[in-house]
Enzyme design. Structure first.
Site, PDB file in Angstrom:
ATOM      1  N   CYS A  68      44.053  72.422  95.986  1.00  0.00           N
ATOM      2  CA  CYS A  68      45.175  71.745  95.357  1.00  0.00           C
ATOM      3  C   CYS A  68      44.686  71.031  94.109  1.00  0.00           C
ATOM      4  O   CYS A  68      43.649  70.374  94.123  1.00  0.00           O
ATOM      5  CB  CYS A  68      45.773  70.690  96.281  1.00  0.00           C
ATOM      6  SG  CYS A  68      46.493  71.350  97.770  1.00  0.00           S
TER       7      CYS A  68
ATOM      8  N   CYS B 229      46.528  66.737  98.516  1.00  0.00           N
ATOM      9  CA  CYS B 229      45.562  67.450  99.348  1.00  0.00           C
ATOM     10  C   CYS B 229      44.968  66.496 100.391  1.00  0.00           C
ATOM     11  O   CYS B 229      44.911  66.797 101.579  1.00  0.00           O
ATOM     12  CB  CYS B 229      44.464  68.021  98.462  1.00  0.00           C
ATOM     13  SG  CYS B 229      43.492  69.322  99.240  1.00  0.00           S
TER      14      CYS B 229
ATOM     15  N   CYS C 176      43.091  72.178 102.378  1.00  0.00           N
ATOM     16  CA  CYS C 176      44.131  71.641 103.260  1.00  0.00           C
ATOM     17  C   CYS C 176      45.100  72.718 103.732  1.00  0.00           C
ATOM     18  O   CYS C 176      45.989  72.444 104.525  1.00  0.00           O
ATOM     19  CB  CYS C 176      44.909  70.517 102.561  1.00  0.00           C
ATOM     20  SG  CYS C 176      46.058  71.106 101.308  1.00  0.00           S
TER      21      CYS C 176
ATOM     22  N   GLY D  89      65.696  64.840  75.623  1.00  0.00           N
ATOM     23  CA  GLY D  89      64.978  65.931  74.975  1.00  0.00           C
ATOM     24  C   GLY D  89      64.780  65.747  73.485  1.00  0.00           C
ATOM     25  O   GLY D  89      64.018  66.481  72.871  1.00  0.00           O
TER      26      GLY D  89
ATOM     27  N   CYS E 193      45.566  76.612  99.737  1.00  0.00           N
ATOM     28  CA  CYS E 193      44.481  75.696  99.425  1.00  0.00           C
ATOM     29  C   CYS E 193      43.378  75.859 100.467  1.00  0.00           C
ATOM     30  O   CYS E 193      43.635  75.857 101.667  1.00  0.00           O
ATOM     31  CB  CYS E 193      45.009  74.266  99.420  1.00  0.00           C
ATOM     32  SG  CYS E 193      43.714  73.025  99.276  1.00  0.00           S
TER      33      CYS E 193
END
Lengths: 306, 256
Positions: free
Chosen positions: A279, A285, A257, A46, A254
């Site tokens: 997606c 997808c 899909c 970080g 979605c």
């Protein structure tokens, strides 16, 4: 006419002429420098490590940081994938993929499972990453405190002294203005209980995925910073006790899909308010559609024009 | 009784010039000390040295911390000093803009110190912020407005609320009433006097306005050219000035 440098190269039996690209574009000294920054970043999860960012043959804001990090970690055996907002086929993704095809000669793929290095802008793939995969983020503004505290000297001091109260002031402002934490992307996280980090502008839906098996590297070219999250590192999204963090997405499945667990893009399809959700991760997808899943507005895989 | 703050021989130089020279005093809990003097006399330099914003060249500023008793804040580590400056200390700037975040709402401004010391409950932070706005006479419905929408007097009161919300024990004030018109000044002074008494605050007030110290300060220190030329009880110093400069200062005040 053979140039002096080419002559010397051939005399030394090198495979490349001086007019060729060095492997993965950057010179070896630069890659060493970037690798050192990456190792330091991994050692201090970080923490933003300054590095001497190079000019790349693309404008700032198009992923110059990510490209340099990718160039430093790629090996000839790697398989490379680039996504831009989850999609493999946008201009940015296509051109960066071609760039490394040309300058490194590495294999490229659109399949998340086949890739060993994935460069991404604004998304984490839906597919869980493995410990042998590296995810490289393109970062515009690495400093999470920047819009609250304009001074770099001061923000560095705040990081070193762990003074992160200001980050909560931002979330407080969100709640007081919108009734909920309205920050939807670049949602600040605390890494391994120490550094507050900007996870780049990924949607906050992706924040829980930051605890992953793969190595995550973040490159900010213009701001000249590299930071990293090693595998299995604790990454916590900041929040309030009475307004806990929520990984939000559109309340839909979605339309192509039928997936209900993936992050969705909203697409306006006509001028009468018609819309569809799909997606944002195109590989995810397509994979689902290949497996026979069909959404509300989708055709079975292979039958549509695309 | 132990002093809250023990200042011992503080000197600060700017190159060869004197900022302030060999200043020593004790400040006791609940006591308000005024520092007066003309511009350039070193009052603000002294205040900044005491509040840890400038590093003095000589001397010690010993503060009675809650956890480990008397500590020299000049030699303590920076994290400790910064921790003090957002818990036990408060600093009220002359210009509210220096002490406020102008692009953060009033509630956020007051809540910042709470969040800086670990408050993580939005409802409680907001309740405390609203409560403090009330105590400095800012209407609760202004809690989500930005300070830029406030008048100068309101900004100054907001700055005071923001500083006092964590219950500090020592407040540094640099010309808290500077730049405000007299009626607003009077209201602010009234408010400050109430808060100081109610919270049993110790305060060090730097000002060039003798009326401010007459109202607020128990004790007075007069500075000239970086040196302290006279100290004493406020009324004593103002009514019976001994040093030539103090006499000049007192006689310079216009009587209306």
């Amino acid at each position: 006419m053979q140039s002096c440098a080419d002559y010397r190269a051939s005399e030394m039996g090198l495979r490349y002429k001086m007019s060729d690209y060095n492997f993965a574009y950057l010179d070896e000294q630069t890659k060493r420098m970037i690798r050192r920054a990456i190792l330091k970043g991994l050692a201090i999860p970080g923490y933003q490590v300054p590095f001497a960012s190079r000019e790349m043959p693309m404008p700032y804001g198009w992923g110059t940081g990510g490209v340099q990090v990718s160039a430093a970690v790629l090996t000839p055996d790697d398989t490379f994938k680039v996504i831009d907002q989850g999609a493999d086929d946008t201009t940015n993704a296509v051109s960066i993929r071609r760039f490394f095809e040309k300058t490194a000669g590495v294999a490229v793929t659109e399949a998340t499972v086949d890739a060993s290095v994935i460069q991404t802008r604004h998304r984490i793939p839906e597919q869980d990453l493995r410990s042998d995969q590296i995810l490289v983020y393109q970062v515009p503004i690495p400093e999470p405190l920047r819009f609250l505290e304009p001074s770099e000297v001061e923000t560095r001091k705040m990081h070193s002294l762990e003074e992160y109260g200001l980050m909560h002031v931002k979330l407080y402002e969100d709640i007081s203005q919108h009734g909920a934490i309205a920050t939807a992307y670049a949602y600040p996280v605390k890494v391994e209980g120490r550094y507050v980090m900007d996870p780049s502008p990924i949607p906050k839906f992706d924040n829980p995925k930051l605890n992953m098996a793969g190595i995550q590297l973040f490159g900010a070219g213009r701001e000249q910073r590299i930071y990293a999250v090693p595998p299995y590192t604790d990454v916590v999204s900041l929040d309030f006790d009475d307004y806990p963090f929520e990984a939000s997405k559109a309340e839909h499945a979605c339309d192509l899909c039928g997936a209900e667990d993936s992050y969705l893009d909203e697409l306006i399809v006509d001028d009468e308010g018609g819309r569809m959700f799909m997606c944002s991760d195109t590989d995810y997808c397509a994979g689902r559609r290949k497996d026979g899943h069909v959404g509300a507005q989708g055709a079975p895989y292979g039958e549509d024009a695309a | 009784m132990n002093p809250l703050l023990n200042v011992d021989g503080i000197s600060k130089f700017y190159g060869h010039r004197i900022g302030c020279m060999d200043v020593s005093f004790d400040l006791f809990p609940g006591e308000v000390m005024g520092i007066v003097g003309e511009s350039g006399s070193g009052k603000s330099t002294l205040l900044n040295c005491l509040a840890g914003q400038l590093i003095p060249d000589r001397g010690a500023v010993i503060f009675d911390t809650r956890t480990d008793g008397m500590r020299d804040t000049v030699t303590m580590s920076e994290p400790e000093r910064r921790m003090l400056s957002r818990t036990d200390w408060a600093f009220v700037h002359q210009h509210a803009r220096d002490g406020l975040r102008m692009n953060v709402s009033a509630g956020g401004n007051v809540g910042e110190r709470l969040m800086a010391v670990g408050a993580r409950h939005y409802g409680e932070i907001r309740d405390q912020a609203t409560d403090w706005l009330g105590r400095v006479e800012i209407n609760a419905d202004r809690v989500d407005d930005r300070p830029s929408a406030f008048s100068g007097g309101m900004q100054q009161r907001l700055q005071i609320a923001r500083n006092l919300v964590t219950g500090p024990r020592l407040v540094f004030m640099d010309e808290p009433t500077g730049g405000l018109d007299v009626s607003v000044q009077a209201r602010l002074l009234d408010l400050l006097r109430g808060l100081v008494r109610e919270m049993n605050l110790s305060a060090i007030i730097v000002t060039h306005d003798l009326a401010v110290v007459r109202l607020l300060a128990d004790r007075l220190m007069v500075m000239k050219d970086g040196h302290v030329v006279e100290t004493g009880l406020t009324d004593q110093v103002l009514d019976d000035p001994q040093h030539g400069y103090t006499q000049l200062l007192v006689s310079s005040v216009l009587q209306v």
